[in-house]
Design a protein around this motif. Structure first.
Motif, short mmCIF file in Angstrom:
data_model
loop_
_atom_site.label_atom_id
_atom_site.label_comp_id
_atom_site.label_asym_id
_atom_site.label_seq_id
_atom_site.Cartn_x
_atom_site.Cartn_y
_atom_site.Cartn_z
N PRO A 85 0.81 -1.23 0.00
CA PRO A 85 0.00 0.00 0.00
C PRO A 85 0.84 1.28 0.00
CG PRO A 85 -0.86 -1.57 1.59
CD PRO A 85 0.45 -2.11 1.14
N LEU A 86 1.99 1.25 0.68
CA LEU A 86 2.86 2.42 0.68
C LEU A 86 3.42 2.68 -0.72
CD1 LEU A 86 4.75 1.74 4.02
CD2 LEU A 86 3.28 3.71 3.57
N LEU A 87 3.78 1.62 -1.42
CA LEU A 87 4.27 1.77 -2.80
C LEU A 87 3.17 2.32 -3.70
CD1 LEU A 87 6.38 -1.48 -3.33
CD2 LEU A 87 7.23 0.86 -3.12
N GLU A 88 1.98 1.77 -3.56
CA GLU A 88 0.85 2.24 -4.37
C GLU A 88 0.57 3.72 -4.13
OE1 GLU A 88 -0.72 0.78 -6.70
OE2 GLU A 88 -0.53 -1.38 -6.44
N ALA A 89 0.84 4.19 -2.91
CA ALA A 89 0.62 5.59 -2.57
C ALA A 89 1.79 6.48 -2.99
CB ALA A 89 0.38 5.73 -1.07
N GLY A 90 2.88 5.86 -3.49
CA GLY A 90 4.00 6.63 -4.02
C GLY A 90 5.09 7.00 -3.04
N PHE A 91 5.15 6.35 -1.86
CA PHE A 91 6.17 6.68 -0.88
C PHE A 91 7.49 5.97 -1.19
CE2 PHE A 91 2.31 7.47 1.56
CZ PHE A 91 2.62 8.63 2.26
N PRO A 92 8.61 6.68 -1.36
CA PRO A 92 9.92 6.02 -1.34
C PRO A 92 10.10 5.33 0.01
CG PRO A 92 10.12 8.25 -2.17
CD PRO A 92 8.73 8.13 -1.59
N LEU A 93 10.71 4.13 0.00
CA LEU A 93 10.75 3.33 1.22
C LEU A 93 12.17 2.96 1.63
CD1 LEU A 93 7.86 0.76 0.53
CD2 LEU A 93 7.73 2.96 1.72
N PHE A 94 12.39 3.00 2.94
CA PHE A 94 13.60 2.46 3.55
C PHE A 94 13.13 1.35 4.48
CE2 PHE A 94 17.25 2.97 6.68
CZ PHE A 94 18.17 2.35 5.86
#
Length: 331
Positions: A85-94
């Motif tokens: 869901p974070l990827l779908e919302a466009g958040f770069p992730l660590f």
């Protein structure tokens, strides 16, 4: 350089590692949001570090936090349902290591990130915390000649609590992911084959393995023998790197060089990088990726090769066979 607003998903123990580390660069990183369903832990962590936005629901975090980067510190057992869901919302992730429990989930996450064009980096925080980077440089300078063998022992007594007790993959999943990556760094190539055996000690309460031995052949011909124990009453973390002209003895804090006939090391290198410092360096690689578009050494794509080694070790133990890899991919 841009100052990034960072939000954390998960307020458990490992979150402290990130929060302490990131304090080292307040000009680059600001803590502005944190999310955890446990309100007591959430309040404790947020109050301690002065984090203004507090969420108990991921959907609310996604919708309202407005952060530039999300740091994922949740249990691996729920990692995919948080990350996607974070990827779908466009958040770069660590993401904390390993970024998934299984290779199939890791591939799905990585492919989704590539499809969406979202940077995802993994906290490989032992590259400098342990002496892998130091040894990598020593080997690259041909100080000990061609490396033929590495032996690595990581033994201590560890009784986990909480969610880890129900994980079918335990000791190797917790620690092996660090050491597999380190062997790759030192040797500068990928694993070619892996064979392993595992057992579970009655002295440790957990569902998965507590003890394992793994042998890895790398593409350059070097052999690694690695032993992991969570049930040993003797603590030892030591790596011996055997080259054709010298041998290195390594632990967290130092590397010692021995030549033929040496009773004492002929040279010594010190290492003083904490996990917190290394975590800061790792997230800064992600921030640079966001700014420049240049993929760093701790990308999800790179981490797939380490998760593949982990998958190969578990497959080998389960099926009692040697597992082959090519270019870091299971075959």
């Amino acid at each position: 350089m841009k100052k990034f607003n960072v939000g954390l998903i998960g307020a458990g123990g490992v979150t402290e590692l990130h929060l302490e580390g990131y304090k080292g660069d307040p000009e680059r990183i600001a803590f502005t949001a944190i999310c955890d369903p446990n309100e007591e832990i959430l309040k404790h962590r947020a109050d301690k570090y002065g984090i203004p936005q507090r969420f108990t629901n991921l959907d609310d975090f996604i919708r309202e936090s407005g952060v530039d980067v999300a740091v994922v510190c949740t249990p691996t057992s729920i990692r995919k349902q948080i990350v996607l869901p974070l990827l779908e919302a466009g958040f770069p992730l660590f993401v904390e290591k390993p970024f998934s429990d299984t290779l199939s989930d890791a591939v799905e996450i990585t492919e989704k990130a590539k499809q969406l064009g979202i940077p995802v980096a993994v906290n490989q925080n032992f590259r400098r915390h342990y002496t892998f980077d130091t040894v990598k440089k020593i080997v690259a300078e041909n100080t000990i000649g061609k490396v033929t063998m590495i032996t690595f022992n990581n033994m201590f007594y560890r009784q986990d609590t909480g969610w880890r007790l129900d994980c079918e993959r335990h000791a190797l999943s917790v620690m092996g992911i660090h050491w597999f990556d380190g062997f790759r760094q030192v040797l500068g190539c990928e694993a070619e084959s892996i064979v392993s055996m595992m057992s579970s000690s009655a002295s440790i309460d957990c569902k998965g393995e507590t003890d394992a031995t793994v042998q890895i052949k790398f593409e350059n011909g070097a052999i690694v023998t690695y032993t992991q124990s969570f049930s040993s009453r003797i603590g030892r973390t030591e790596m011996i790197v055997i080259g054709e002209t010298g041998t290195l003895r390594c632990d967290h804090g130092s590397v010692e060089l021995f030549r033929n006939g040496d009773r004492e090391p002929s040279q010594r290198w010190e290492n003083n990088c904490s996990r917190e410092e290394n975590s800061l360096e790792n997230i800064k690689q992600l921030l640079t990726w966001i700014e420049t578009g240049v993929e760093p050494a701790n990308s999800a794509e790179d981490n797939l090769k380490i998760v593949a080694m982990l998958e190969a070790a578990y497959t080998s133990a389960k099926e009692n066979r040697i597992v082959q890899l090519r270019n870091g991919v299971l075959i």
